[in-house]
Design an enzyme around this catalytic site. Structure first.
Site, PDB file in Angstrom:
ATOM      1  N   CYS A 256       0.816  -1.220   0.000  1.00 47.95           N
ATOM      2  CA  CYS A 256       0.000   0.000   0.000  1.00 47.95           C
ATOM      3  C   CYS A 256       0.849   1.269   0.000  1.00 47.95           C
ATOM      4  O   CYS A 256       0.539   2.242  -0.699  1.00 47.95           O
ATOM      5  CB  CYS A 256      -0.979  -0.001   1.165  1.00 47.95           C
ATOM      6  SG  CYS A 256      -0.270  -0.343   2.781  1.00 47.95           S
ATOM      7  N   ASP A 380      -7.584   5.405  -1.459  1.00 51.63           N
ATOM      8  CA  ASP A 380      -7.205   4.178  -0.767  1.00 51.63           C
ATOM      9  C   ASP A 380      -6.458   3.229  -1.704  1.00 51.63           C
ATOM     10  O   ASP A 380      -7.034   2.720  -2.676  1.00 51.63           O
ATOM     11  CB  ASP A 380      -8.467   3.492  -0.225  1.00 51.63           C
ATOM     12  CG  ASP A 380      -8.155   2.425   0.803  1.00 51.63           C
ATOM     13  OD1 ASP A 380      -7.049   1.864   0.757  1.00 51.63           O
ATOM     14  OD2 ASP A 380      -9.019   2.155   1.656  1.00 51.63           O
ATOM     15  N   HIS A 382      -5.606   0.247  -1.196  1.00 51.52           N
ATOM     16  CA  HIS A 382      -5.918  -1.161  -0.934  1.00 51.52           C
ATOM     17  C   HIS A 382      -6.964  -1.734  -1.899  1.00 51.52           C
ATOM     18  O   HIS A 382      -7.314  -2.912  -1.805  1.00 51.52           O
ATOM     19  CB  HIS A 382      -6.412  -1.327   0.510  1.00 51.52           C
ATOM     20  CG  HIS A 382      -5.421  -0.846   1.530  1.00 51.52           C
ATOM     21  ND1 HIS A 382      -5.428   0.447   2.005  1.00 51.52           N
ATOM     22  CD2 HIS A 382      -4.386  -1.475   2.143  1.00 51.52           C
ATOM     23  CE1 HIS A 382      -4.447   0.586   2.882  1.00 51.52           C
ATOM     24  NE2 HIS A 382      -3.797  -0.550   2.976  1.00 51.52           N
TER      25      HIS A 382
END
Length: 423
Positions: A256, A380, A382
């Site tokens: 990440c 994000d 992820h």
């Protein structure tokens, strides 16, 4: 409320529903807590009306009537839940037809229509089928305050060329209930004593990917009194969204921070500060070996990196300096609004934030200097799905988050890249 434009927007249709909803309630006390409870309860009643079978949407200048909560029941009979939204155009009476003396509301060909907006009217059935009940009258002697206003409902959504009436009207109902929630917030926030302000929806068409945006404002409240609301400070310029599983690289569970760093590098590239391509995971790892931060065995591994490593790589590969902000626990991030707002005002670069085992990219903050309230625009890394902007925004992979988004007890380091000073 944000509604992103669809890929088929050139041939799609905008649905706009307007209509009054009567807001009435009785206050047995002027206590602020009691007043707020009664107003919230009244809005819940309006929510129930919109979700009830009595809710009716009529297509303006046409014979089309749709009951969205009765399995999308509609008249005329030719219209079914599987009818395409764009096919509603053929039922709309145009000025050209009227001037030509055509009395039929149905058009000969939907292809000739230049209309790309379908206007609908929100209505409520006043009567119901069933046995008639005798009225019951009661008398109560009591001092009360009656509050009454008309809420000007005004919702818009953009449909695609393939959307059916069922798909579109389900989204339209969701937009209606969301607008009622926003109206409730505005009403409670700006209410003074027993005086109501009327919430007023305004629509804006913003550049891609935002599209149609509806904001509810308190009607009649001067701008000077709205200054206490949060102001938005955003990243300046364009960038690429880098996330798990891109470029045939399985970094799910460990990459990440690499992806956040790649997003930052793309910002510097697309603003013209560097011609260097966005670095791969191995190139990032090699840069950390070259500066003496890691051993040679680090290259090709699946080891995490953090904000300090991101700072080192930016300096090594792009000659970009960064500031590091240390936060001992997540609950302290809410107090960093001024520093973050100033960063986006002066530097305008994406921020990498790492805490515990997670990393994210901050693209902006909505912060009130008066109240200290803050929200964060989070990208994000992820996300593991396809490059579908609608899914990414609708599912919150890019969206506004409150202070509760952060682990309140974990420490965080933020890497704030500085824009190069060019003479």
């Amino acid at each position: 409320m944000v509604v992103a434009d669809s890929p088929c927007s050139d041939t799609g249709t905008i649905l706009r529903v307007r209509g009054p909803l009567e807001f009435t309630c009785r206050l047995d006390s002027t206590d602020a807590l009691h007043t707020h409870k009664v107003i919230s309860r009244t809005f819940q009643t309006l929510h129930s009306q919109v979700k009830s079978e009595s809710c009716v949407l009529t297509v303006c200048d046409s014979p089309v009537i749709i009951w969205p909560n009765r399995g999308i029941h509609a008249t005329p009979e030719e219209i079914s839940p599987d009818t395409l939204c764009e096919d509603l155009h053929q039922w709309i009476q145009t000025d050209e037809q009227e001037s030509a003396g055509k009395r039929s509301a149905k058009k000969k060909s939907k292809k000739s229509s230049a209309v790309n907006v379908i206007n609908l009217r929100l209505m409520m059935e006043a009567t119901k089928t069933g046995p008639v009940s005798a009225p019951i009258l009661s008398k109560t002697v009591q001092k009360s305050h009656f509050l009454s206003t008309t809420l000007p409902i005004d919702c818009v959504i953009r449909t695609t060329c393939n959307d059916t009436i069922k798909d579109a009207f389900e989204r339209l109902l969701a937009a209606l209930t969301h607008q009622l929630c926003e109206m409730e917030k505005v009403t409670l926030q700006h209410m003074k004593g027993t005086s109501l302000v009327k919430p007023e929806p305004l629509h804006f068409l913003l550049p891609e990917p935002k599209g149609l945006v509806t904001v509810v404002y308190p009607a009649g409240v001067p701008d000077s009194q709205l200054d206490t609301q949060r102001k938005v400070y955003l990243v300046q310029g364009i960038y690429s969204y880098h996330h798990y599983m891109q470029d045939h690289m399985d970094d799910n569970g460990w990459g990440c921070a690499y992806r956040s760093l790649q997003t930052i590098c793309s910002w510097f590239q697309q603003q013209g500060y560097t011609e260097r391509p966005v670095p791969t995971h191995k190139e990032i790892q090699q840069a950390l070996v070259d500066v003496g931060d890691k051993q040679a065995s680090f290259v090709g591994s699946r080891q995490w990196i953090g904000s300090i490593e991101v700072q080192a790589v930016l300096n090594q590969l792009l000659e970009v300096t960064s500031k590091i902000m240390f936060v001992s626990q997540g609950s302290e991030l809410a107090s960093k609004g001024r520093e973050l707002a100033n960063h986006f005002l002066t530097e305008g670069t994406p921020i990498m934030i790492g805490g515990g085992v997670l990393a994210h990219t901050i693209l902006g903050v909505a912060w009130s200097e008066t109240t200290g309230q803050i929200r964060y625009l989070i990208l994000d890394p992820h996300y593991t799905g396809a490059e579908d902007l609608q899914v990414i925004t609708d599912k919150g992979w890019c969206g506004w988050k409150g202070p509760e988004f952060w682990d309140q007890t974990a420490y965080y380091n933020l890497c704030l890249p500085q824009r190069p000073k060019i003479i």
